[in-house]
Design an enzyme around this catalytic site. Structure first.
Site, PDB file in Angstrom:
ATOM      1  N   LEU A 135       0.824  -1.207   0.000  1.00 50.68           N
ATOM      2  CA  LEU A 135       0.000   0.000   0.000  1.00 50.68           C
ATOM      3  C   LEU A 135       0.858   1.256   0.000  1.00 50.68           C
ATOM      4  CD1 LEU A 135      -2.294  -1.639   2.592  1.00 50.68           C
ATOM      5  CD2 LEU A 135      -3.021  -1.036   0.280  1.00 50.68           C
ATOM      6  N   PRO A 136       0.299   2.371  -0.487  1.00 50.38           N
ATOM      7  CA  PRO A 136       1.156   3.546  -0.694  1.00 50.38           C
ATOM      8  C   PRO A 136       1.590   4.296   0.571  1.00 50.38           C
ATOM      9  CG  PRO A 136      -1.078   3.953  -1.528  1.00 50.38           C
ATOM     10  CD  PRO A 136      -1.022   2.520  -1.130  1.00 50.38           C
ATOM     11  N   ASN A 191      -2.977   4.254   4.631  1.00 47.84           N
ATOM     12  CA  ASN A 191      -3.620   3.146   3.925  1.00 47.84           C
ATOM     13  C   ASN A 191      -3.370   1.817   4.631  1.00 47.84           C
ATOM     14  OD1 ASN A 191      -2.444   4.982   1.248  1.00 47.84           O
ATOM     15  ND2 ASN A 191      -4.637   4.658   1.519  1.00 47.84           N
ATOM     16  N   LYS A 235      15.378  -0.117   4.881  1.00 45.32           N
ATOM     17  CA  LYS A 235      15.055   0.503   3.601  1.00 45.32           C
ATOM     18  C   LYS A 235      15.204   2.021   3.670  1.00 45.32           C
ATOM     19  CE  LYS A 235      11.977   1.368  -0.087  1.00 45.32           C
ATOM     20  NZ  LYS A 235      10.692   1.238  -0.741  1.00 45.32           N
ATOM     21  N   LYS A 266       9.050  10.960  -0.633  1.00 42.64           N
ATOM     22  CA  LYS A 266       8.242  10.256   0.375  1.00 42.64           C
ATOM     23  C   LYS A 266       9.145   9.472   1.345  1.00 42.64           C
ATOM     24  CE  LYS A 266       5.564   6.164   1.103  1.00 42.64           C
ATOM     25  NZ  LYS A 266       5.341   4.808   0.591  1.00 42.64           N
TER      26      LYS A 266
END
EC number: 1.1.1.31
Lengths: 336, 336, 336, 336
Positions: C103-104, C108, C209, C284
């Site tokens: 999911l973004p 979400n 990450k 982001k």
């Protein structure tokens, strides 16, 4: 040296007066013609956007001028008005013992003073050389040393205030040099500016200007960031400006030159960022601050960043807009 | 909701007055005893460094208090003075329809409102809940939504001014919420502060505070950098401050709270950076600014950098010094 | 819990193998049909740009899918291929005991797990829930706690590599969670990626990450700055890249993904910055790094600045270009 | 000029060979004694930490030296070994037609070439002057112009690699100058370094070094920030380093010179940041990068910030530690 200097400008019989004491005059033409005969000529090198109106203010105060500019066209207007135009800085120095230089960069200033046909080739003992260029204070100090070797006096006197202030004679001069010579400098600078501030030894005029403009750039960017963030968080811009201005965030950029269109009248932000102090010029001054900080090993974390931001703005089409356009630059919206 | 709200505080018969209109009083004791009987109690949650003196100012103005703090010791002083201490925020809400919360972080505020024994468990319809904590405006909005569902009113009202201002009742409150309820909030906040500013919808009180403090941090660091650079370039600090303050670099940090020791009296920089507004607190506020900027995708180039600088200072032993100690931090000399 | 978990996937009879050990197969169709019958279904929530090819790779390896996406159109292709589409995450959880979410944003993910019709409403004990979204590690930890309360297992497994790697099954997964469950996760993730890395407790997959991408952004901007400066100082770009790559400035951005057009073939910079990893996505991820750093009080001086730079690029028309377009952004020339 | 240059070094009969082609030799003493008689002397100015071992490597290859240093003590060792010591750079130029200079700053280099007793006072036509100092590329270009006027050749050849590489003859030289003269420079530089790279016109050697070191500083700080953030988020440092090194965050600072103690052996971080490349030297190189960027109006957002960070570290007691100590600097914990 002091002896010869004491004679300088004596013919004029004038002492420096502050703007407020200056008497209203019937007509400028009268003033100019009356005093023309009695004043010794002043050299002026660099008749650009700023130098042109500055030189004209000296004329209005009755000083005959000895003029030089690398672009002959820049001199034409003065020649037509009867001033004497010569062909190199050395010739200016031959004919005038008070010289004002107003040049765009350190390199131009070095050329005008130390070049093959520079001032130093023919400067007379006791001359007063005032450099109003905004350049690296280290260069000012170097020039001062060379000038001193010739028995003359050098002062750095960069200006604050743009073309408008130059025209109206309302510049601020920040002056560095031997304190004893300050009143002699004031006599001339007072014709072109409403504030003439003594800052200390040679180079401190430049230092004061650089420090002020660095702080100005930082607080302008900070104001733009704070206003932009507040607006995105739902605050009304005028109300936010009012709150900042009665709180600890208050600064010249928020209360006198607010960068948000519509918050204040009569500032560049309300005129599409036209006029004012161009982004290119701010980037140049921040480059000087950076150079000075690097050579003195002084940390300037936000000053460096401000330099980079104005540098980027120049490359993104903002070079000729007023430096408060940082608000517009930050404001551009993401489109996704 | 409006109907029930209209009754709030009616027993007191008081309207909000500004500080300037307030009559001189013979003795606080008299004032307190006179009004004690007639006022409805006010809840107060969070009796820390700031909450303690704020609550006392409410007492001085005759408001009986319903008190709660997670640390029972913090309540003792108030219990001894005859105020009622309860065992959880829900119990405060049961006994008072006006509540002020003053908590250190977003998490504490969420717990006090929405926790297992939080205010929302027993809040009465029409209650006025004023949160004076400095927290993320997004959290304020969330709390407001939940409070509204219960038929009560939430306002965010973070303060500016430190412990000293809290004691003397001179805080500034920046208030966000429904405008119709502002005067009701003013009645209480005016007992603790000399400025009560309406900023707009819920969350804008926080937004105004965050934006102001971000600009403050930026201009303080900028002032410290400019002063430090100027001093290294040979300028006298007092003279430089004077020049900045009459020029476009002027800001609250340069003219009211100068960070260079010896330039001004009565500011933390002249008292070894004791007192004032701690570096830790500034770092916290900048973290909130950063969070708000990240979530609204707003660029804050210098704001981010200021955040990082204060974060580093905290790790280098400056956490309890006033935030103007950035000058000292930059000033530390290289030793080679 | 361990007991029930031990059964998971047992029907398939497969153990995890590394890509290198995987036998060449005659045809994918054969593989798919052979194993189709024997595998238990896997839930997949979020069939966007990344989720779509990831889910298809699971299909290729013979896993029947239970599909959900907030946009019904995103499910159509799978429905046509015979997979089962349901109407909410809770229904996925009812029909599958292994679920992958892609999911973004954090919001979400929270909705998919904890929402009114979220996974947690119907999750079975012993289920394995793998979230491949890139979100705040603090949110991953929160979700893990809630999942654990239901007797199920949560792992965060964000991916590195873009749409191309998702299609070819060459993603890298960075996995956080209980180590005992790692091999169960590997079984599924190995169908979609060529590297499946165990990073530690829940949240460390996200942390790894975020840290990698922050360093990537910093070194990409650094490479762009160094290449641009070198070019302006007269160096040939290919030669400069070669020198950097055999020196201490070497990095992935300089030797594998050079941002200067013409220096390397087959990278976005040589294709007008099309394809690759979009500036928006980098912004982001840097926002997540910033959030994590703020909440852990970790100084990230260059990371913050990189965040701001990519944020600005998004607002200046670069949002859909590859993140190496920072070179182009810096390169725009001043025009005066 | 070409004619006279063609003769240079002809007596030695040697062509440049790469390190790999170099034949194993029975004993250095043999090599030295054999060639001693046949080689023309080489001038060496600047026998500091780096110059000393570099000059010794020239001796080992059989070059008689003409030595000068402003500190006579620095020459003693060479005098004792039979080399000729002279009293100024001009005298070096009188006695040698190939000269290497290795000086700490731009100012020292200008003095050595253009000073009252500088090389240019007595330089012979056709001489080859190689400056291995790390200085502003603009200064290199200036010196080259002056040298060219005298009919001689100037090349800038700054080195990468520290005192250890200087001792073992494993420096990397980045050479700028006329390409036709590169093989002549290689003959000498190959005695002191294992990589001699041709970078382009005069100044590009400096440019390449500056760009590499700027990128190095940025990626080192980035690595330190990413490792520190990861550790605070719960990752094991060795595992995180491994993940970065197989991902897009990989860089020389992460895979060859990791700044986190305990992650790698044999690097300064595992030896309390002793040895290596000092923070002071990095700050100096970043100052040169900053100067070059300012004068070419090139934006270096992270480069500027890296400069400021290393400048601050110098002032906080890190000046003599290896530049990877940025990890330790960031790591210092807040104590509240």
């Amino acid at each position: 040296m002091a002896a010869s200097l004491r004679l300088r400008g004596a013919a004029s019989g004038l002492r420096y007066w502050s703007r407020r004491q200056r008497p209203a005059v019937a007509s400028l033409a009268v003033v100019c013609s009356r005093s023309m005969a009695s004043k010794t000529p002043v050299g002026f090198i660099g008749l650009g956007n700023m130098g042109n109106p500055m030189a004209k203010n000296l004329m209005k105060h009755g000083y005959p001028l000895i003029i030089y500019d690398v672009f002959p066209d820049a001199c034409k207007e003065f020649q037509d008005a009867g001033e004497q135009v010569v062909s190199c800085p050395a010739d200016v120095a031959e004919k005038a013992d008070r010289i004002i230089t107003m040049l765009p960069t350190s390199i131009n200033a070095i050329e005008a003073y130390s070049g093959a046909n520079g001032i130093l080739k023919k400067v007379k003992k006791g001359s007063l050389l005032i450099d109003s260029s905004t350049i690296d204070p280290a260069v000012s100090k170097e020039l001062a040393k060379e000038v001193e070797k010739m028995g003359a006096v050098f002062m750095d006197a960069p200006v604050s205030g743009g073309v408008g202030a130059a025209r109206s004679g309302n510049l601020t001069f920040m002056v560095g040099g031997v304190e004893d010579e300050f009143s002699a400098a004031q006599e001339l600078l007072g014709c072109m500016g409403s504030n003439v501030l003594y800052c200390g030894a040679v180079g401190t005029g430049q230092a004061a200007k650089i420090c002020n403009n660095m702080l100005l750039a930082i607080s302008m960017i900070g104001t733009a960031e704070a206003m932009n963030l507040g607006i995105r968080l739902g605050l009304d811009p005028k109300l936010l400006a009012k709150i900042l201005n009665m709180s600890s965030g208050r600064c010249w950029s928020s209360d006198t030159y607010n960068p948000v269109p519509g918050v204040m009248d009569g500032v560049p932000s309300s005129n599409n960022y036209q006029g004012g102090f161009g982004t290119t010029l701010m980037a140049k001054d921040l480059g000087l601050a950076q150079d000075s900080a690097t050579s003195t090993k002084t940390p300037i974390l936000l000053g460096s960043q401000a330099h980079q931001i104005y540098r980027m703005m120049c490359a993104k089409g903002y070079s000729k807009k007023d430096f408060s356009s940082i608000f517009q630059f930050l404001r551009e919206e993401e489109t996704f």
